[in-house]
Structures are given as C-alpha cells and as structure tokens.
Design a protein around this motif. Structure first.
Motif, PDB file in Angstrom:
ATOM      1  N   GLU A 192       0.808  -1.207   0.000  1.00 24.76           N
ATOM      2  CA  GLU A 192       0.000   0.000   0.000  1.00 24.76           C
ATOM      3  C   GLU A 192       0.849   1.268   0.000  1.00 24.76           C
ATOM      4  N   LEU A 193       1.969   1.224   0.716  1.00 17.84           N
ATOM      5  CA  LEU A 193       2.756   2.452   0.867  1.00 17.84           C
ATOM      6  C   LEU A 193       3.870   2.576  -0.164  1.00 17.84           C
ATOM      7  N   PHE A 194       4.468   1.443  -0.521  1.00 20.22           N
ATOM      8  CA  PHE A 194       5.653   1.517  -1.379  1.00 20.22           C
ATOM      9  C   PHE A 194       5.424   0.980  -2.782  1.00 20.22           C
ATOM     10  N   GLY A 195       4.302   0.297  -2.981  1.00 20.46           N
ATOM     11  CA  GLY A 195       4.085  -0.301  -4.295  1.00 20.46           C
ATOM     12  C   GLY A 195       5.152  -1.342  -4.533  1.00 20.46           C
ATOM     13  N   ASN A 196       5.894  -1.143  -5.630  1.00 10.71           N
ATOM     14  CA  ASN A 196       6.944  -2.108  -5.934  1.00 10.71           C
ATOM     15  C   ASN A 196       8.322  -1.669  -5.438  1.00 10.71           C
ATOM     16  N   ALA A 197       8.379  -0.471  -4.829  1.00 12.27           N
ATOM     17  CA  ALA A 197       9.689   0.054  -4.407  1.00 12.27           C
ATOM     18  C   ALA A 197      10.199  -0.685  -3.165  1.00 12.27           C
ATOM     19  N   ASN A 198      11.507  -0.648  -2.965  1.00 15.42           N
ATOM     20  CA  ASN A 198      12.113  -1.321  -1.830  1.00 15.42           C
ATOM     21  C   ASN A 198      11.959  -0.469  -0.569  1.00 15.42           C
ATOM     22  N   PRO A 199      11.301  -1.013   0.471  1.00 16.48           N
ATOM     23  CA  PRO A 199      11.052  -0.198   1.667  1.00 16.48           C
ATOM     24  C   PRO A 199      12.227  -0.181   2.640  1.00 16.48           C
ATOM     25  N   LEU A 200      13.207  -1.060   2.455  1.00 17.27           N
ATOM     26  CA  LEU A 200      14.279  -1.177   3.447  1.00 17.27           C
ATOM     27  C   LEU A 200      15.052   0.139   3.562  1.00 17.27           C
ATOM     28  N   GLY A 201      15.294   0.565   4.818  1.00 13.94           N
ATOM     29  CA  GLY A 201      16.072   1.777   5.059  1.00 13.94           C
ATOM     30  C   GLY A 201      15.262   3.059   4.968  1.00 13.94           C
ATOM     31  N   ARG A 202      14.010   2.953   4.506  1.00  9.90           N
ATOM     32  CA  ARG A 202      13.181   4.163   4.407  1.00  9.90           C
ATOM     33  C   ARG A 202      12.647   4.547   5.782  1.00  9.90           C
ATOM     34  N   THR A 203      12.221   5.788   5.853  1.00  8.50           N
ATOM     35  CA  THR A 203      11.638   6.255   7.110  1.00  8.50           C
ATOM     36  C   THR A 203      10.136   6.440   6.934  1.00  8.50           C
ATOM     37  N   VAL A 204       9.376   5.862   7.826  1.00 15.15           N
ATOM     38  CA  VAL A 204       7.921   6.065   7.801  1.00 15.15           C
ATOM     39  C   VAL A 204       7.501   6.672   9.124  1.00 15.15           C
ATOM     40  N   LYS A 205       6.352   7.347   9.119  1.00 13.67           N
ATOM     41  CA  LYS A 205       5.818   7.862  10.380  1.00 13.67           C
ATOM     42  C   LYS A 205       4.766   6.892  10.888  1.00 13.67           C
ATOM     43  N   ILE A 206       4.973   6.403  12.138  1.00 11.30           N
ATOM     44  CA  ILE A 206       3.947   5.564  12.755  1.00 11.30           C
ATOM     45  C   ILE A 206       3.374   6.354  13.903  1.00 11.30           C
ATOM     46  N   ASN A 207       2.079   6.649  13.830  1.00 15.03           N
ATOM     47  CA  ASN A 207       1.434   7.525  14.809  1.00 15.03           C
ATOM     48  C   ASN A 207       2.290   8.777  15.083  1.00 15.03           C
ATOM     49  N   ARG A 208       2.746   9.399  13.978  1.00 21.01           N
ATOM     50  CA  ARG A 208       3.479  10.677  13.985  1.00 21.01           C
ATOM     51  C   ARG A 208       4.928  10.566  14.431  1.00 21.01           C
ATOM     52  N   ILE A 209       5.396   9.359  14.684  1.00 18.65           N
ATOM     53  CA  ILE A 209       6.791   9.215  15.091  1.00 18.65           C
ATOM     54  C   ILE A 209       7.576   8.574  13.958  1.00 18.65           C
ATOM     55  N   ASN A 210       8.757   9.056  13.683  1.00 23.46           N
ATOM     56  CA  ASN A 210       9.569   8.510  12.606  1.00 23.46           C
ATOM     57  C   ASN A 210      10.169   7.156  12.980  1.00 23.46           C
ATOM     58  N   PHE A 211       9.987   6.198  12.064  1.00 20.65           N
ATOM     59  CA  PHE A 211      10.575   4.877  12.244  1.00 20.65           C
ATOM     60  C   PHE A 211      11.369   4.507  11.000  1.00 20.65           C
ATOM     61  N   ARG A 212      12.426   3.725  11.184  1.00 18.20           N
ATOM     62  CA  ARG A 212      13.198   3.225  10.054  1.00 18.20           C
ATOM     63  C   ARG A 212      12.760   1.792   9.763  1.00 18.20           C
ATOM     64  N   VAL A 213      12.491   1.501   8.492  1.00 14.67           N
ATOM     65  CA  VAL A 213      12.055   0.151   8.117  1.00 14.67           C
ATOM     66  C   VAL A 213      13.275  -0.743   8.001  1.00 14.67           C
ATOM     67  N   ILE A 214      13.271  -1.856   8.771  1.00 16.32           N
ATOM     68  CA  ILE A 214      14.435  -2.753   8.716  1.00 16.32           C
ATOM     69  C   ILE A 214      14.102  -4.113   8.109  1.00 16.32           C
ATOM     70  N   GLY A 215      12.814  -4.377   7.865  1.00 20.46           N
ATOM     71  CA  GLY A 215      12.500  -5.692   7.306  1.00 20.46           C
ATOM     72  C   GLY A 215      11.062  -5.795   6.835  1.00 20.46           C
ATOM     73  N   VAL A 216      10.817  -6.861   6.084  1.00 18.79           N
ATOM     74  CA  VAL A 216       9.459  -7.155   5.637  1.00 18.79           C
ATOM     75  C   VAL A 216       9.079  -8.519   6.218  1.00 18.79           C
ATOM     76  N   ALA A 217       7.937  -8.549   6.929  1.00 20.14           N
ATOM     77  CA  ALA A 217       7.532  -9.798   7.591  1.00 20.14           C
ATOM     78  C   ALA A 217       7.159 -10.862   6.565  1.00 20.14           C
ATOM     79  N   PRO A 218       7.463 -12.112   6.862  1.00 15.73           N
ATOM     80  CA  PRO A 218       7.068 -13.186   5.925  1.00 15.73           C
ATOM     81  C   PRO A 218       5.544 -13.246   5.797  1.00 15.73           C
TER      82      PRO A 218
END
Ligand code: ADP
Ligand code: MG
Length: 661
Positions: free
Chosen positions: A422-448
């Motif tokens: 939903e958020l990245f489409g086909n792009a690689n999310p690793l290392g990106r920063t997303v806001k979770i409930n207004r707080i910045n988080f770094r994406v470190i993995g994709v759950a199986p």
C-alpha cells in the motif's frame, strides 16, 4: 385336433364412472393354427376388446382363455409379456412406431425384451426387405408415408418370428392402394403358415380372410368359413413342441444379461437428447446445487488448510496468555486490566526452565502509517526478541530486531506485505523512514507472508519493539499477550497450570476465572474445526435444499415424460416389455438426467473455485471426496425422485396405455 386359441364364455366390461360398458358378454370361440380370421362388426361392437384379450394385452373379467389348451388368465403380467414377445406380432391402425428411433431400430425393438443375444440389425434389415422397405432403413418414421409406416410395423411384428399376427384395423388409416399392398403382405404371411387374426369393418378387406366372425353388442353373431384358394396347404402337427417353447418364453429373464442394460442406457439417452433444452432446464437445479456445494467446499477446505498451515508454522507447543476483561464488577474493562502483565511476568515464566523454552511479551494496538503522501492503517504489534523465532516472524527480506534495539526502545519497524504494497508499491522499503502515529521509524525488514486467517489479513501489520510500542507509541504500561513456547507438547497441561499459578501469585488473584486466559494451539485447532464443522453443516443444508428442489424438478419432468409417452409404454408392453423393463428404462433415464446434471455441476463448481483462486487470490482446495459424494448423491436423487414416475409407467396396463390419447 386341439385348437391354437380357445375362448370359453369370455366377459369383459369397463367401468366409466357410474356406468358399466359391456364390451364382451360371453364370447366362446376356437381358432385353429394357420387360420386367417377377420373380425367384423360395427364400431363399438367389441372387436378390439376381443383382439386385446386374444393378444394377451388384456385379461377377461370372467371366462377362460386357453392357448394350446392351457389357461393363460392366471399368468402374471410378466409371464404374459414374455408370451407376447414370443408368439404374437401386433399391427395397429395407428402404427405405433417410436418417432425418435430409426426405422431399423424400431423393427428390432422387440428383441431387447426377448432375452436373446445379438444386435439383430441384419435380421431387421431382412424383414424390412421382405415388406419392400429395404431402401428406407435409416429414416425416422416421420419421413415415411402411412403405407410405409405400416410396413415398418409389420416388419417389427415379424422380427420375433411369431406364430400369430394380431392386426387391429391395419388399413384403417391407409388409402386403397396402400391397403391392398398391406393386405397382400398379410396374405403372404398367412401362406407361410402364420395364424392371422385381423379386425376390420370393411368387407373388401375381410374378403382376404378365410373365416369371418361378425360381432354385435359384445357377442359373435356369425362365424362364416369361406373357400379360400390361397390357404396354407398343410399345418404341421407339432403342437406339443410349439407349446413347450412357448411356455419357455414366459420364464423370467435376467436384466443384466445380453447387454440389455446397455440397451436401456441407449434408449434413455436417446430420450434425454430428444428433448435437449427441456432436459437441460430440468437438471439446472441439480447443476446449481452441486456446483455451489463443490465451489463452497473447495473454498472452505482451502481456508481450513491455509489456517492449519499457519498454525503449523507457529508450532504446536505454543501457549498464548491473555488478560481477560472482567464483568464481575458490573462494567467490562479493557483486556489486561485485571491482570496487567508486566515484563516481570515474562521473565518469571521464561525462568521455568527446562519446561518452558521461551517466553515473549507483546502489546497490540493500531497504527496509522504515513510515507510521503500516502497513509495507511494497520494493526500494530509491539514484540520482543523471542517472538520472531516463536511465531515464525523473522523476515526473509531485511532482518529481525536485535536485543539491543528492543532494550533501547529504538524506532525501527518491520512491515507486513500488505502495508508494504500500500505504501511503497513495488519500491524497496528497506532503510526508508515512515511515520507511525506521527513518530519517525526506520524500516528494517518485511515480515514473511501469513495470508488470511479468517477475516483478518495477517499481512496488514506493523511490528516494532515491544518497549517502543509501550512507552513511545501506545502509552501502555502493560503487555497484551505473553506467548510461551513449551519444550514438549506433552507438558502443555502442566505448563498451563504452572503459568496460571504464577500469574495468580504475581497479581494476588484469588481465582483465575476471567482474569486471564491461557490458550494452546490444540484449543485453537479445536475451535477452528468446530467452526469448520458449523460451516460444513451450513453448506450441507444448502446442498440438501437445492438438491431437493432439483430432485423435485426431475420428478416433475419424469412425470411429464411418462404421460407424454404413455402410448410408447403401451407399445413396449405389447411387444413384450416386462414391468421391470419399463421401470428400469425410466429409472435409467432419470438417473441419467440427474447424473449428467451432477457431472456438469462438478465441472462448473470446480471451474468456479479455480477462477476464484486465480482472480480473487482465495485459497481453494478441491477435494476428490466432495466430487465423488456429489456425483453419487445426484445419482441417488435420480433413483429416489425417478422411482415414482417410473413405477407409474411400469404399472400401466398395455391396452390402457395404447388407447391413451
Ligand atoms: P370396436 O373395436 O368394435 O369398435 P371396442 O372393443 O373398442 O369396439 O369397444 C367396445 C365397447 O367398449 C365400446 O363401447 C367402447 O366404448 C368400450 N370400451 C373399450 N375400451 C374401453 C376402455 N378402456 N374404457 C372404457 N370403455 C371402453
Ligand atoms: Mg376397435
């Protein structure tokens, strides 16, 4: 010399409502072998009634009928059918050919009731040749003129090489040229030595006969022997032998022998295909019923096995401990409010080694995730380090949290597949920063991928360290769940008891009831199987109802078919069909109908299931069992709902069926 046929004071009357019609009122009569007898009289004088009794199509009310000196009144219907097939050939005014069949099939029809082996096509062709129709064998009766149709009927009457030909106004529907031809054929048959009994009201037709009986009001009023030049010169005197072979014909014959069953199949499918649209519409109910059952079963099985797959990946010696809400004090409180689990609980449980292998606390809530200009809501799981191993959540893309990250309340996240899409489409999310409930988080993995379990999308989830979740994001200071891995599945009961005691001690609880729940996977599996059981019950009743409705549709069509084909049934009985032959023919037809409906249903149901799998991405699993069950069940429906119409057809009396308009 003993007569071939003998009637002694035969009476026959018909009841129509209140009144009774006396068709025969005391007829006594002897007919010798090789005679050509014409029965004359005005309309309604009882000629046909007499012929029917002589031809064993009907039985007298009183009096005796003897063939070769033997009383045949008390023979059973089937025995009489066997006799008719063997000794009698019938020619009717209305020809009574079966319109669906070719000429040659019409001619050989009596043979399927004879119990003799072979396909008799050659013989049928020869008989057609004899009546001058060798060139029209593959036409249907409708394509022939009246005279030709009657010649086909004569060929049919001859196929069993009968001793007696019964003809009821054989030229009644023909012009004089055709009449003369038909009479010439009958005359030739007489010359061959056959006995001929013919009803007519025309003097020039009766003139072919050597003996003329005249009837009036149910009585024979005159019996004239004429000089006939062309009569048979010699009648063989082998009565004993002929009689014996005749009684032999009345024996019961096997249904399965001689390919008769295959004959019935052919006839049934001929009937089904003769009314293609009607047949299809009548099996529509069965088709839809079976198709929906198959499709729903495939979906249900698919969902079940997907869930089981997921459970298996979690491990079967997993326990989940959840705080319960209490209604004891009037109002329900949030989960965990009674026994707010803490990390102390987790540590204490984990300390119960070696019985317990691992324990991990989680906290759950919901997350609003923003990346760039896109945002998405998902469920949020705060998880501990051990959770990754226990619940098979360690990413194959990226990595799992480190112990340090969890301890330091780091702002790192692992996203589920749905969230990534939903958020990245086909792009690689690793290392990106997303806001979770207004707080910045770094994406470190994709759950199986977890797939769907029930209505919940197991991939629509974000995982962050449990500490971060509690203190930075959700603001809770207690855990929602504690997952516990027991070393041996055999120790689950013991472990549950120990954990329960520990939590009660830690939280100073008096009773465990409703304060918290401990679930193991077997319980979850049981729950699952009980829901699938309810589901199968539901599917089963849907199936039962739709198949019931479909079955009634079949019964209706079969009843219509029996009514429509009453005269066909009469004809079949006349040429020797036993009760069981008619019963089986209609039963095979209705089973054929439902079975083809069932098979079409199986094919379309499986098709629907696979289309759903293909386009909607639902997991389906077609089971052979459901296919076999559905097919057998539709055959059973055919038997059940076809039995009544088939019996109705089988119980018809030959004369009544023949007279039906
Ligand atoms: P015919 O062939 O000489 O014209 P039938 O033998 O057919 O005469 O009929 C004799 C009488 O019996 C007629 O009055 C006819 O209406 C009556 N009849 C014949 N068959 C039936 C039947 N199945 N039900 C009622 N009445 C019948
Ligand atoms: Mg008549």
């Amino acid at each position: 010399m003993m007569p071939l046929l003998e009637l002694v004071d035969v009476h026959r009357s018909y009841k129509i409502g209140e009144s009774t019609v006396h068709a025969l009122r005391g007829v006594s009569l002897k007919i010798r072998r090789g005679e050509f007898v014409a029965v004359m009289g005005s309309s309604g004088s009882g000629k046909s009634s007499l012929l029917h009794i002589l031809g064993l199509l009907d039985n007298p009310d009183s009096g005796e009928y003897r063939i070769f000196g033997r009383n045949v009144n008390d023979l059973s219907g089937d025995e009489q059918a066997g006799l008719r097939n063997h000794m009698a050939g019938f020619v009717f005014q209305q020809f009574h050919l079966l319109k669906r069949m070719s000429v040659v099939d019409n001619v050989r029809l009596p043979h399927i009731y004879s119990g003799e082996q072979g396909d008799f096509r050659q013989e049928a062709l020869r008989r057609l040749e004899e009546v001058g129709l060798g060139h029209r064998t593959d036409h249907t009766p409708n394509q022939l003129s009246g005279g030709e149709q009657q010649r086909v009927a004569i060929a049919r009457a001859l196929i069993r090489d009968p001793g007696i030909i019964f003809a009821d106004e054989p030229t009644g529907n023909l012009d004089s040229v055709n009449s003369a031809e038909i009479m010439k054929i009958l005359q030739d048959l007489h010359r061959e030595g056959r006995t001929i009994i013919m009803v007519t009201h025309e003097h020039d037709i009766a003139a072919y006969a050597g003996r003329v009986l005249t009837m009036r009001d149910g009585l024979v009023v005159s019996d004239e022997q004429r000089d006939v030049v062309d009569g048979p010169t010699e009648i063989p005197n082998d009565y004993e032998k002929a009689g014996e072979s005749m009684w032999h014909a009345s024996r019961p014959i096997s249904l399965w022998k001689d390919g008769r069953f295959i004959g019935f199949m052919q006839q049934a499918f001929q009937a089904i295909f003769a009314n293609k649209v009607r047949s299809f519409l009548s099996v529509l109910g069965i088709l839809v019923g079976v198709a929906s059952v198959i499709a729903l079963m495939a979906l249900g099985e698919g969902a079940k096995s997907a869930m089981q797959e997921e459970l298996k990946s979690m491990g079967s010696n997993l326990l989940s401990v959840r705080g319960g809400s209490s209604k004891v004090r009037g109002s329900a409180r949030a989960a965990g409010a009674i026994a707010p689990f803490t990390f102390t609980d987790v540590k204490d449980i984990a300390a119960m080694r070696p019985m317990i292998r691992n324990a991990a606390g989680t906290v759950s809530g919901s997350a609003r995730i923003v990346y760039g200009n896109k945002n998405w809501s998902a469920s949020l799981d705060g998880v501990g380090f051990e959770f990754g191993l226990m619940r098979a959540a360690v990413p194959s893309i990226g990595r799992w949290f480190t112990r340090e990250e969890i301890q330091k309340r780091d702002k790192v996240a692992i996203l589920g597949m749905t969230v990534v899409r939903e958020l990245f489409g086909n792009a690689n999310p690793l290392g990106r920063t997303v806001k979770i409930n207004r707080i910045n988080f770094r994406v470190i993995g994709v759950a199986p991928p977890k797939g769907f379990s029930g209505p919940r999308d197991g991939d629509d989830v974000v995982m962050i360290p449990v500490t971060t979740a509690m203190y930075r994001v959700l603001g809770k200071d207690y855990l929602s769940y504690i997952y516990v891995e027991v070393r041996h599945a055999a120790e689950i009961k013991k472990a549950k008891k120990a954990i329960s005691a520990l939590i009660m001690k830690n939280h100073r609880l008096r009773e465990a009831d409703e304060a918290f729940y401990i679930r193991d996977m077997t319980e979850i599996q049981e729950m699952l199987s009980s829901t699938t059981q309810t589901m199968s019950l539901l599917l089963g009743s849907i199936a039962a109802i739709s198949l019931l409705v479909g079955g009634i549709g079949i019964m209706n069509i079969m009843l219509v078919s029996v009514t429509e084909r009453t005269r066909e049934i009469g004809l079949r009985k006349a040429i020797g069909a036993r009760r069981s032959d008619i019963l089986l023919q209609f039963l095979v037809e209705s089973v054929g109908l439902t079975l083809s409906g069932g098979i079409m249903g199986v094919v379309s149901g499986t098709g629907i299931a696979f289309l759903l799998a293909l386009f909607a991405g639902w997991s389906v699993k077609a089971s052979l069992l459901s296919v076999v069950l559905a097919t057998c069940f539709s055959a059973l429906i055919g038997i059940f709902f076809g039995l009544w119409p088939a019996r109705k057809a089988a119980d018809l009396k030959p004369v009544e069926a023949l007279r039906y308009e």
